[in-house]
Design a protein around this motif. Structure first.
Motif, mmCIF file in Angstrom:
data_model
loop_
_atom_site.group_PDB
_atom_site.id
_atom_site.type_symbol
_atom_site.label_atom_id
_atom_site.label_comp_id
_atom_site.label_asym_id
_atom_site.label_seq_id
_atom_site.Cartn_x
_atom_site.Cartn_y
_atom_site.Cartn_z
ATOM 1 N N GLU A 149 -6.629 -3.682 1.829
ATOM 2 C CA GLU A 149 -5.840 -2.971 0.734
ATOM 3 C C GLU A 149 -6.155 -3.860 -0.639
ATOM 4 N N SER A 209 -9.735 -3.589 -11.008
ATOM 5 C CA SER A 209 -10.113 -2.237 -10.819
ATOM 6 C C SER A 209 -11.374 -1.907 -11.533
ATOM 7 N N ARG A 249 -6.550 6.749 -0.850
ATOM 8 C CA ARG A 249 -5.102 6.412 -0.305
ATOM 9 C C ARG A 249 -4.995 6.129 0.949
ATOM 10 N N ASP A 272 0.947 6.488 3.029
ATOM 11 C CA ASP A 272 1.552 6.018 1.896
ATOM 12 C C ASP A 272 0.630 6.291 0.698
ATOM 13 N N ALA A 273 0.666 7.218 -0.143
ATOM 14 C CA ALA A 273 -0.037 7.420 -1.196
ATOM 15 C C ALA A 273 -0.129 6.129 -2.253
ATOM 16 N N ARG A 274 0.911 5.487 -2.143
ATOM 17 C CA ARG A 274 1.118 4.175 -3.119
ATOM 18 C C ARG A 274 0.035 3.218 -2.994
ATOM 19 N N ARG A 275 -0.350 3.227 -1.619
ATOM 20 C CA ARG A 275 -1.247 2.031 -1.377
ATOM 21 C C ARG A 275 -2.754 2.497 -1.414
ATOM 22 N N GLN A 276 -3.708 1.707 -2.032
ATOM 23 C CA GLN A 276 -5.319 2.077 -2.135
ATOM 24 C C GLN A 276 -5.772 1.278 -0.988
#
Length: 307
Positions: free
Chosen positions: A52, A68, A84, A88-92
């Motif tokens: 993550e 990034s 993603r 949970d689309a907020r976590r990459q």
């Protein structure tokens, strides 16, 4: 006591020196297109299948924008893929590609080869001193390892001198005692060697990570009374069970050797050791009047345990 300007200067000078030795200030680490930080990120990614991004940033304490941009470069070079997290689309999530793992293997191989060349160029004694110093720095500044791997062993070459040196240095630092205490330790050690009875006396060194971290002696006091002497635990491993293991081994030996009791002499200053003795079953039986010893006023104590 706060660090002095000279102390700070010593650390900064070492940092400048060592970064020059291992060549991390050049444009690329180990003749590669990647900086030290980039190589460290690749190394961390190689430790697991998926990572993550937030956890990676926290582990390495990197600026979000800097990380990034770095991952974007890696992605453009075909070293990583980002996506993603499912559910949970907020976590990459980021992972190394096959190409990325090839680069990591190359960096690892070249780094190992350079360090090996550095070590091979040193005399054996110098290499041992260097590695011991590095382990000391890591042990003091890093997270202390638990003593699960600590082992007790009999005395070996150089151990007696180490016991004298470390006792003298440590008690001078922590208690302010003068060199007469180190002289006492030297006499105790010399007496152990000169009049040693292997059936009824023994001594142990505690090791962790290949380094000495403690010691204790069990000697004959009277025909049926053993004495525990010179219990020592290095500060970096205190609270990790090393002292308890040494005391337990000493009591076990005294029991097997046929003693009916084991005693020890200590002072009122050694309160952390008192807790070890109490847990091992020792009882404080005598407190001596204060006397001038070792450049200090010492309150002696005698502790005993029935075996």
């Amino acid at each position: 006591m706060e660090a002095t300007a000279a102390d700070v200067g010593t650390v900064r000078a070492f940092n400048r020196f060592y970064t020059g030795v291992i060549g991390v200030l050049g444009e690329g680490l180990v003749r590669s297109p990647y900086s030290l930080t980039e190589a460290r990120v690749i190394f961390e990614l190689a430790q697991r299948e998926d990572t993550e991004v937030l956890a990676l940033r926290r582990t390495l304490d990197l600026d979000p924008g800097y990380l990034s941009r770095m991952l974007t470069r890696f992605e453009n070079d075909g070293l990583v893929v980002r996506e993603r997290a499912p559910g949970d689309a907020r976590r990459q999530i980021v992972r190394l590609t096959g190409r990325g793992r090839e680069v990591q293997a190359m960096l690892d191989e070249r780094s190992s080869a350079e360090i090996r060349a550095l070590l091979d160029g040193l005399a054996e004694d110098d290499r041992r001193r260097l590695l011991a110093a590095m382990r000391t720095v890591q042990g003091i500044l890093g997270e202390r390892a638990r003593p699960d791997g600590a082992v007790l062993r009999p005395l070996g070459p150089g151990d007696l001198g180490w016991v004298v040196e470390r006792n003298g240095a440590l008690y001078a630092e922590e208690c302010g005692w003068d060199r007469t205490y180190e002289a006492l330790v030297a006499r105790v050690v010399a007496g152990y060697v000169e009049d040693h009875d292997p059936e009824r006396e023994c001594a142990w060194i505690a090791e962790a990570g290949g380094e000495r971290v403690g010691a204790v002696f069990c000697v004959r006091r009277e025909e049926d009374v053993a004495q525990l002497r010179l219990l020592h635990v290095e500060p970096v491993t205190r609270g990790m069970g090393v002292g308890a293991a040494l005391v337990e081994e000493c009591c076990r030996f005294a029991t097997d050797a046929g003693y009916r009791e084991i005693m020890l002499w200590t002072t009122a200053l050694q309160r952390p050791a008192h807790r070890i003795y109490e847990r091992a079953g020792f009882v404080l039986e005598e407190e001596e009047p204060p006397v001038a010893r070792f450049g200090d006023v010492v309150h002696g104590q005698v502790w005993r345990k029935k075996l």
